[in-house]
Motif scaffolding. Structure first.
Motif, PDB file in Angstrom:
ATOM      1  N   TRP A 101       0.800  -0.994   0.075  1.00 37.95           N
ATOM      2  CA  TRP A 101       0.133  -0.044   0.124  1.00 37.95           C
ATOM      3  C   TRP A 101       0.860   1.153   0.030  1.00 37.95           C
ATOM      4  CZ3 TRP A 101      -2.393   1.987   5.114  1.00 37.95           C
ATOM      5  CH2 TRP A 101      -3.502   3.035   4.542  1.00 37.95           C
ATOM      6  N   GLN A 102       1.769   1.476   0.873  1.00 38.10           N
ATOM      7  CA  GLN A 102       2.819   2.481   1.048  1.00 38.10           C
ATOM      8  C   GLN A 102       3.472   2.787  -0.158  1.00 38.10           C
ATOM      9  OE1 GLN A 102       2.828   4.814   3.599  1.00 38.10           O
ATOM     10  NE2 GLN A 102       3.778   5.925   2.074  1.00 38.10           N
ATOM     11  N   LYS A 103       4.085   1.577  -0.939  1.00 31.55           N
ATOM     12  CA  LYS A 103       4.685   1.664  -2.145  1.00 31.55           C
ATOM     13  C   LYS A 103       3.789   2.360  -3.025  1.00 31.55           C
ATOM     14  CE  LYS A 103       8.177  -2.231  -1.630  1.00 31.55           C
ATOM     15  NZ  LYS A 103       8.615  -3.237  -2.019  1.00 31.55           N
ATOM     16  N   ALA A 104       2.585   1.992  -3.301  1.00 28.71           N
ATOM     17  CA  ALA A 104       1.698   2.580  -4.489  1.00 28.71           C
ATOM     18  C   ALA A 104       1.426   4.019  -4.030  1.00 28.71           C
ATOM     19  CB  ALA A 104       0.436   1.725  -4.234  1.00 28.71           C
ATOM     20  N   ILE A 105       1.290   4.353  -2.953  1.00 33.62           N
ATOM     21  CA  ILE A 105       1.012   5.666  -2.409  1.00 33.62           C
ATOM     22  C   ILE A 105       2.457   6.614  -2.843  1.00 33.62           C
ATOM     23  CG2 ILE A 105       1.143   7.385  -0.653  1.00 33.62           C
ATOM     24  CD1 ILE A 105      -0.545   5.314   1.140  1.00 33.62           C
ATOM     25  N   ASP A 106       3.539   5.952  -2.696  1.00 29.11           N
ATOM     26  CA  ASP A 106       4.924   6.592  -2.830  1.00 29.11           C
ATOM     27  C   ASP A 106       5.046   6.554  -4.464  1.00 29.11           C
ATOM     28  OD1 ASP A 106       5.317   7.090  -0.438  1.00 29.11           O
ATOM     29  OD2 ASP A 106       6.679   5.353  -0.336  1.00 29.11           O
ATOM     30  N   ARG A 107       4.632   5.474  -5.088  1.00 27.41           N
ATOM     31  CA  ARG A 107       4.711   5.450  -6.620  1.00 27.41           C
ATOM     32  C   ARG A 107       4.057   6.423  -7.462  1.00 27.41           C
ATOM     33  NH1 ARG A 107       2.567   0.690  -9.896  1.00 27.41           N
ATOM     34  NH2 ARG A 107       2.762   1.250 -12.160  1.00 27.41           N
TER      35      ARG A 107
END
Length: 167
Positions: A101-107
């Protein structure tokens, strides 16, 4: 025995109908009380007075992921309304993995509100909103009343243009 079965059946059916109709246009949106990606608490009613797009999504849902750049574009397009406290997007993730989830938010450089309980389909919020498939969204007015649902692409942009430029 037949009467008891009929009563139980009617109670079951009425519960099913209620669960299916709790996100109809004109109804109040169920309250949401979840943690943001940074761990801080969030309550949907804190956005009273704003037009709010509630976007249910997950990183494992390809159409949801594909929609994030479009939401980013709309959020940037209506940044003035965000600054003026008249518009907000709330992303409700049905993920299980905080890391994904956090990786997608950052990406995707998502800078609108992101919340989740990381309970996947078992999330009480997913149940309260009757979520059966993703992506799913709805728009609530400043009083928390549902005024639109499942708008995507041009239809969503046109709705937001119409409703945010009249304010």
């Amino acid at each position: 025995m037949k009467v008891r079965f009929t009563i139980v059946f009617l109670v079951f059916i009425s519960g099913f109908i209620f669960a299916q109709n709790n996100t109809e246009i004109g109804q109040k949106a169920p309250e949401i009380n979840l943690s943001k990606a940074d761990g801080s608490p969030f309550v949907l009613s804190s956005l009273k007075g704003k037009l709010v797009l509630i976007d249910f999504w997950a990183t494992w849902c390809a159409p949801c992921v594909n929609e994030q750049p479009e939401l980013k574009k709309l959020y940037d397009q209506f940044s003035e309304q965000v600054k003026n406290n008249t518009f907000e997007i709330v992303g409700v993730s049905l993920d299980r993995s905080k890391e994904s989830w956090q990786k997608a938010i950052d990406r995707f450089a998502i800078d609108w509100i992101q919340i989740s309980d990381l309970k996947f389909w078992k999330s009480p919020v997913a149940k309260a909103y009757g979520i059966e498939e993703l992506p799913f969204n709805l728009i609530i007015d400043g009083n928390g009343t549902i005024i639109a649902k499942n708008l995507h692409d041009k239809e969503l942009e046109e709705f937001l243009n119409k409703n945010l430029t009249q304010q």
